[in-house]
Design an enzyme around this catalytic site. Structure first.
Site, PDB file in Angstrom:
ATOM      1  N   CYS A  61       0.807  -1.222   0.000  1.00 54.56           N
ATOM      2  CA  CYS A  61       0.000   0.000   0.000  1.00 54.56           C
ATOM      3  C   CYS A  61       0.845   1.279   0.000  1.00 54.56           C
ATOM      4  O   CYS A  61       0.364   2.334  -0.406  1.00 54.56           O
ATOM      5  CB  CYS A  61      -0.934   0.000   1.206  1.00 54.56           C
ATOM      6  SG  CYS A  61      -2.158  -1.334   1.189  1.00 54.56           S
ATOM      7  N   ALA A  62       2.073   1.199   0.453  1.00 57.10           N
ATOM      8  CA  ALA A  62       2.955   2.378   0.466  1.00 57.10           C
ATOM      9  C   ALA A  62       3.581   2.645  -0.899  1.00 57.10           C
ATOM     10  O   ALA A  62       4.189   3.697  -1.113  1.00 57.10           O
ATOM     11  CB  ALA A  62       4.056   2.200   1.507  1.00 57.10           C
TER      12      ALA A  62
END
Length: 360
Positions: free
Chosen positions: A144-145
């Protein structure tokens, strides 16, 4: 300062209602998870209404090997990547003139939901007329980063090469990683949350000759933060049948305690305070994650409205999700001088923060 000159997103073709996904999950997991009816409430409590998948729902009723899943990932990642790049380079909502792939100097390809060597960007380059001297920077494993990290790496490159035009391309096909024989709570939560999405941004250095139609977000600075000994917070457990999700129930509480000091320090380094941030461009990891953002940053639901809307209509698509949020901010009329804070968290456990300022 480098600027984000264009952005586009692409939705895979199968739009599915959350209630239908819940029903299939119930069929697959019945008799295998105790108190299943109670646990299935996570589908409703997450407040997601619909999601896009690259395969129809019925695809998950059959067994698929890791090889089959990954080959499908490669083929679709190339197809979707081509579509979103073409849309970004021809997006005249932002650009005065469309660009050719030959104008691009660097492609940063971000993904964590499939494996490919050569990486997907090399395969895309055989479909579009990029220069054979273009630099490739594939990034894998940031989950997700990754969408925020891709922008940060583009920023770094454009500082060193101010004439550069860089594409940041994210493709995540989370639906292909769903494991129907994994009866863990992490897999159940993942089934209620994750979806497929694709995005592309054009980041340009100061000397790149790109004209825009409206104020655009310039990247003022970026910051990364890593938490030691946190490999078990989120990620993949790689097994013979594919990628199994690791998703700790402690993520919201970790964010509440850990993120605030990181962001406070980052903004102080830029001589800013949280009160001066006009737009919170937050990756919507989930309903509880957004609530944790609000708590630790002393903000409210008004700051996370767009993130919540993206979550409701798309779910958590991993790395591209924060780009979907950013796109909505960029489509709005923003005053020159407005500040935005782009945030995303991922495996490591790690955080990526980007300070934006809209300028003419």
């Amino acid at each position: 300062m480098p600027k984000i000159a264009s952005i586009s997103t692409y939705n895979p073709p199968h739009k599915l209602e959350q209630s239908n996904i819940e029903q299939l999950t119930k069929e697959l997991f019945t008799n295998n998870i105790s108190q299943l009816e109670r646990l299935l409430k996570v589908f409703e409590n997450g407040e997601i209404k619909q999601r896009n998948f690259c395969v129809p729902l019925e695809w998950h009723k059959e067994q698929h090997s890791f090889e089959e899943r990954n080959n499908l990932y490669i083929n679709l990642a190339v197809e979707y990547g081509v579509n979103v790049i073409e849309a970004c380079l021809s997006n005249t909502l932002f650009l005065e003139q469309p660009l050719s792939p030959k104008d691009i100097d660097v492609i940063i390809f971000v993904s964590s939901t499939g494996i490919s060597t050569p990486s997907i960007d090399a395969r895309i380059m055989n479909k579009l007329e990029f220069s054979d001297r273009m630099k490739r920077i594939p990034i894998w494993g940031l989950g997700c980063a990754g969408g925020a990290a891709g922008i940060s790496r583009a920023f770094d490159y454009c500082l060193a090469h101010p004439e550069a035009k860089v594409l940041v391309v994210c493709v995540e096909l989370c639906s292909l990683t769903f494991q129907p024989n994994d009866f863990s709570k992490s897999n159940l939560v993942g089934a209620s949350l994750f979806a497929d999405g694709v995005s592309c941004l054009l980041v340009c250095g100061d000397h790149a000759t790109i004209k825009n139609k409206m104020p655009m977000p310039y990247i003022i600075n970026t910051a990364s933060k890593w938490m030691p000994d946190s490999e078990g917070v989120m990620g993949w457990d790689l097994k013979n049948d594919g990628l199994h999700v690791i998703f700790s129930r402690d993520i919201p509480s970790i964010i509440s305690k850990w993120l605030g000091p990181f962001i406070t320090d980052f903004l102080e380094e830029q001589n800013l305070s949280k009160e001066q941030i006009d737009y919170l461009v937050a990756h919507p990891g989930g309903k509880k994650v957004l609530a944790a953002y609000e708590e630790t940053l002393d903000m409210n639901e008004q700051h996370t409205t767009i993130s919540r809307e993206v979550l409701q209509h798309h779910g958590n698509m991993s790395s591209p999700t924060v780009h979907y949020v950013l796109e909505q901010f960029m489509l709005r009329e923003s005053k020159s001088g407005s500040f935005g804070l782009l945030l995303a968290l991922g495996p490591g456990f790690s955080g990526e923060a980007i300070l934006l300022e809209w300028r003419d």
